[in-house]
Design a protein around this motif. Sequence first.
Motif, PDB file in Angstrom:
ATOM      1  N   GLN A 189       0.848  -1.187   0.000  1.00  0.00           N
ATOM      2  CA  GLN A 189       0.000   0.000   0.000  1.00  0.00           C
ATOM      3  C   GLN A 189       0.887   1.241   0.000  1.00  0.00           C
ATOM      4  O   GLN A 189       2.075   1.153   0.202  1.00  0.00           O
ATOM      5  N   GLY A 190       0.310   2.383  -0.214  1.00  0.00           N
ATOM      6  CA  GLY A 190       1.079   3.620  -0.232  1.00  0.00           C
ATOM      7  C   GLY A 190       1.491   4.054   1.159  1.00  0.00           C
ATOM      8  O   GLY A 190       1.113   3.453   2.169  1.00  0.00           O
ATOM      9  N   ILE A 191       2.272   5.108   1.210  1.00  0.00           N
ATOM     10  CA  ILE A 191       2.696   5.702   2.471  1.00  0.00           C
ATOM     11  C   ILE A 191       1.844   6.943   2.699  1.00  0.00           C
ATOM     12  O   ILE A 191       1.885   7.880   1.908  1.00  0.00           O
ATOM     13  N   LYS A 192       1.053   6.921   3.771  1.00  0.00           N
ATOM     14  CA  LYS A 192       0.227   8.074   4.112  1.00  0.00           C
ATOM     15  C   LYS A 192       1.072   9.072   4.886  1.00  0.00           C
ATOM     16  O   LYS A 192       1.901   8.682   5.710  1.00  0.00           O
ATOM     17  N   VAL A 193       0.868  10.340   4.618  1.00  0.00           N
ATOM     18  CA  VAL A 193       1.570  11.389   5.347  1.00  0.00           C
ATOM     19  C   VAL A 193       0.522  12.278   6.006  1.00  0.00           C
ATOM     20  O   VAL A 193      -0.403  12.744   5.345  1.00  0.00           O
ATOM     21  N   THR A 194       0.670  12.460   7.303  1.00  0.00           N
ATOM     22  CA  THR A 194      -0.193  13.377   8.044  1.00  0.00           C
ATOM     23  C   THR A 194       0.710  14.375   8.768  1.00  0.00           C
ATOM     24  O   THR A 194       1.931  14.203   8.803  1.00  0.00           O
ATOM     25  N   PHE A 195       0.105  15.378   9.346  1.00  0.00           N
ATOM     26  CA  PHE A 195       0.884  16.451   9.964  1.00  0.00           C
ATOM     27  C   PHE A 195       0.384  16.719  11.376  1.00  0.00           C
ATOM     28  O   PHE A 195      -0.771  16.460  11.703  1.00  0.00           O
ATOM     29  N   ASN A 196       1.309  17.231  12.213  1.00  0.00           N
ATOM     30  CA  ASN A 196       0.955  17.601  13.582  1.00  0.00           C
ATOM     31  C   ASN A 196       1.621  18.925  13.923  1.00  0.00           C
ATOM     32  O   ASN A 196       2.358  19.490  13.110  1.00  0.00           O
ATOM     33  N   ASN A 197       1.364  19.427  15.119  1.00  0.00           N
ATOM     34  CA  ASN A 197       1.892  20.723  15.551  1.00  0.00           C
ATOM     35  C   ASN A 197       2.966  20.593  16.621  1.00  0.00           C
ATOM     36  O   ASN A 197       3.169  21.527  17.393  1.00  0.00           O
ATOM     37  N   LEU A 198       3.650  19.456  16.685  1.00  0.00           N
ATOM     38  CA  LEU A 198       4.709  19.293  17.681  1.00  0.00           C
ATOM     39  C   LEU A 198       5.818  20.303  17.428  1.00  0.00           C
ATOM     40  O   LEU A 198       6.162  20.589  16.276  1.00  0.00           O
TER      41      LEU A 198
END
Length: 152
Positions: A100-109
């Motif tokens: 499967q693909g690589i999902k990229v998400t973001f955070n505010n750390l």
Amino acid sequence: MNFEFLIKPCAALNAMRSGAPQQHQAFWEDFSVGELYELYQALSANPAKVLSLIEDSIELQNPSEERVLQYLKQFIGTISSDEVQVFLRFVSGSSVCPSQGIKVTFNNLSGFGRRPISHTCDCCLELPIDYRSSIEFINEFRSVLSSSEFLW
């Protein structure tokens, strides 16, 4: 303690020692060394393959996310084949390309808590949006990948 480290692996080691099962030998005999090498090359990870795995369905919410995603792509495009395997192990738990693909998400750390986070069960990479330059991102990502806590 002995059971975990000595007895449990014994069954797997015995199976490996016996070699390929008889019913599998006919399948593998049909391949030449060149064909097996081509198969190996097709399954080997490289930066271009990993870049193609990053899901392009990512909905970027702001310019910071777009900037950090570009830093990630720049980082992946410049790493060696050995580093690609370490990166994949960090993201997916395996050093081969995931199906499967690589999902990229973001955070505010930010601050000392800022770091890339991987979720290997669903092949997801969570990145902070607090990076100001690609050099800062690349140095921090390399530090995470070379960490003795991660290398196993």
